[in-house]
Design an enzyme around this catalytic site. Structure first.
Site, PDB file in Angstrom:
ATOM      1  N   GLY A 213       0.837  -1.206   0.000  1.00 48.88           N
ATOM      2  CA  GLY A 213       0.000   0.000   0.000  1.00 48.88           C
ATOM      3  C   GLY A 213       0.861   1.241   0.000  1.00 48.88           C
ATOM      4  O   GLY A 213       1.233   1.747   1.050  1.00 48.88           O
TER       5      GLY A 213
ATOM      6  N   ASN B 233      -4.710   1.750  11.726  1.00 48.89           N
ATOM      7  CA  ASN B 233      -5.394   2.279  12.914  1.00 48.89           C
ATOM      8  C   ASN B 233      -6.441   1.303  13.415  1.00 48.89           C
ATOM      9  O   ASN B 233      -7.081   0.619  12.621  1.00 48.89           O
ATOM     10  CB  ASN B 233      -6.123   3.581  12.563  1.00 48.89           C
ATOM     11  CG  ASN B 233      -5.215   4.784  12.681  1.00 48.89           C
ATOM     12  OD1 ASN B 233      -4.382   4.864  13.580  1.00 48.89           O
ATOM     13  ND2 ASN B 233      -5.387   5.722  11.762  1.00 48.89           N
TER      14      ASN B 233
ATOM     15  N   LYS C 152      -3.582   4.692  21.521  1.00 45.35           N
ATOM     16  CA  LYS C 152      -3.804   5.404  20.255  1.00 45.35           C
ATOM     17  C   LYS C 152      -5.296   5.655  20.064  1.00 45.35           C
ATOM     18  O   LYS C 152      -5.704   6.696  19.551  1.00 45.35           O
ATOM     19  CB  LYS C 152      -3.236   4.577  19.092  1.00 45.35           C
ATOM     20  CG  LYS C 152      -3.313   5.266  17.716  1.00 45.35           C
ATOM     21  CD  LYS C 152      -2.070   6.059  17.386  1.00 45.35           C
ATOM     22  CE  LYS C 152      -2.238   7.035  16.229  1.00 45.35           C
ATOM     23  NZ  LYS C 152      -2.218   6.416  14.913  1.00 45.35           N
TER      24      LYS C 152
ATOM     25  N   ASN D 231     -11.604  11.232  15.377  1.00 45.64           N
ATOM     26  CA  ASN D 231     -12.036  10.763  14.062  1.00 45.64           C
ATOM     27  C   ASN D 231     -13.550  10.822  13.939  1.00 45.64           C
ATOM     28  O   ASN D 231     -14.092  11.395  13.002  1.00 45.64           O
ATOM     29  CB  ASN D 231     -11.537   9.328  13.816  1.00 45.64           C
ATOM     30  CG  ASN D 231     -10.116   9.292  13.288  1.00 45.64           C
ATOM     31  OD1 ASN D 231      -9.875   9.519  12.120  1.00 45.64           O
ATOM     32  ND2 ASN D 231      -9.167   9.029  14.164  1.00 45.64           N
TER      33      ASN D 231
ATOM     34  N   GLU E 159     -13.175   3.650   8.536  1.00 46.91           N
ATOM     35  CA  GLU E 159     -12.618   2.519   9.303  1.00 46.91           C
ATOM     36  C   GLU E 159     -13.400   2.269  10.596  1.00 46.91           C
ATOM     37  O   GLU E 159     -12.817   2.210  11.680  1.00 46.91           O
ATOM     38  CB  GLU E 159     -11.149   2.774   9.606  1.00 46.91           C
ATOM     39  CG  GLU E 159     -10.289   2.972   8.359  1.00 46.91           C
ATOM     40  CD  GLU E 159      -8.798   3.055   8.683  1.00 46.91           C
ATOM     41  OE1 GLU E 159      -8.130   2.013   8.619  1.00 46.91           O
ATOM     42  OE2 GLU E 159      -8.313   4.141   9.015  1.00 46.91           O
TER      43      GLU E 159
END
Lengths: 304, 304
Positions: B9, B104, B186, B194, B268
């Site tokens: 990626g 993530n 995290k 987010n 996500e």
């Protein structure tokens, strides 16, 4: 007992209920502001599937000082103006004048009672779809039922009489003994649907047909039931399922707060969210999801 | 130990870290799809305040089958594609090939380990602001720190060696012994920022400067800490205040999920919300506000 009425706020709700009472010959004074000139000149028109109403020469005013004393004042303004309502309404509140609060939320009746401790205070929960179409023209779309209660059990007779007059005027009335509980029951619908249609910028059907937002509605309702419970109002768990089915059957609908959002008007966050949250929290229960929705609404409003 | 790398990626994250390793002479193969032709023809360019990188003739591929075996595969695709990643990545996973997961969320390393039970799995949390500017051109804006851990303590030496190579390549590395805890730490930032920048359609600064949304951030963070705790990861309460101060100092920022939302790309939600929710719930704690945010995100995504 012949009761006379003043409608404080001749909008979609006040005009409808006042109009129904007036068309039967009851004395009803209307306080209008922006629409005063139009109503004075052309009358008040209410289009309704239950029969149109046209009041050619209603008793309309643009200042409270000019309105003659009446037995019942219908409070039909949004709660967003309540901080200055006491002063505005004072000239209408004579000895024995009853206040009938038609607003959404929690704690309004208690507040009015604290302002006017000697006067009877009633609360009416309006299940109605109506909107103002143009100055002096109201469009009644559906429903119209009023749930009616007295803050103080001493005023049950008054409640019954107002209910009887409403009923006569084609307003179906449900009388309740526990106004506080009835207010929480109304919140069971108002809290999830008003807030989420704003936060997610959609209508009731959009929320109901998506499994995730439908889940959210359920979570919020369950929290409201738990919140009501600590405040002494027992709402049976089955009410959630009933409300969902009721809303499934409704025409896709934008609740009042969504309309306020659309038009960048102040939203009724304080009475519909802050007060229930505060009442439950003071009894030890934090409605966490409701709180989150409230925070989002306040954020959204701050960015108008 | 000389390690060779494959970047799975070649986007904003993969190109940056792979680029840093490659510029020092490490063997790095890049898998690119849409950008393959451009990179093959014009090379890979990374603009960065820490020094530009230009790889004139990178070892670039558009099919996994052609890529020679390497010691470490950097997984730098969004988790939204993980359901088909196992199959895609299999040709790259030889005996002893290590997988370094730069995604993530929560649970990715465990998933990769279950797919490839014999291979070492590392996790890298990337604190980086970078974006793809054009095909083959990456713009690195700020930060770049990587927190690095091994899923299995047996692979500490490998973790240390990867960390050493990153460090040599100007990537500041923090080594951690508890990868699971580092992932939760995290999430402490990722979950509130987010989701809320999407739900409220704004950037980090907008949320931080409004008292109500700032309250919401705090509530979400406290829930994440409680969720982490039931999962055996102790994050000190002071972390909330530290994160808030850190974010106050940041340039107004749209996190990756907000960019996905802007471009109507899949978000996500599964790895960043569903998995942490599931892990905490399986240990008896429902992160209610996080759940609500998840429901909203799913609704929002369904209306793209």
């Amino acid at each position: 007992m012949i009761l006379t009425f003043t409608v404080f706020g001749t909008g979609a709700v006040g005009a409808y209920y006042g109009g129904r009472l007036a068309e039967l010959g009851n004395t009803v004074h209307f306080l209008a502001r922006s629409d005063y000139d139009t109503i004075k000149e052309s009358g008040l028109k209410i289009h309704s599937p239950k029969g149109d109403i046209f009041l050619e020469n209603p008793s309309v005013f643009n200042k409270t000082d000019d309105i003659p004393p009446s037995d019942v004042v219908l409070i039909a303004l949004k709660t967003t103006g309540n901080s200055i309502l006491r002063e505005q309404i004072a000239p209408l509140v004579h000895k024995d004048t009853a206040l009938l609060v038609l607003q959404n939320g929690l704690g309004m009746e208690e507040e009015f009672q604290s302002w006017f401790p000697e006067n009877p205070v009633l609360g009416g929960m309006c299940f109605i779809c109506s909107r103002k179409k143009a100055p002096g023209i109201i469009e009644h779309l559906d429903y119209g039922l009023m749930t009616l209660g007295a803050l103080n059990p001493d005023h049950k007779d008054l409640r019954d009489e107002v209910g009887r007059l409403m009923d006569e005027a084609s307003v179906p009335v449900t009388l309740v003994d526990d106004l506080h509980e009835a207010r929480w029951r109304k919140l069971l619908w108002n809290i999830p649907y008003n807030g989420l249609t704003v936060a997610l910028n959609c209508n009731t059907q959009d929320i109901m047909t998506n499994p995730d937002s439908r889940h959210l509605i359920r979570v919020l309702m369950e929290e409201v039931i738990a919140g009501a419970a600590v405040c002494g109002c027992v709402i049976e768990k089955e009410a959630v399922e009933k409300m969902l089915i009721f809303t499934d059957k409704m025409t896709p609908y934008e609740p009042s707060m969504k309309l306020d959002f659309n038009y960048k008007r102040s939203m009724e966050i304080e009475y519909m969210y802050d007060r229930p949250l505060k009442e439950a929290a003071s009894r030890g229960y934090v409605m966490k999801s409701v709180f989150m929705l409230r925070d989002q609404l306040k954020f959204i409003q701050s960015r108008y």
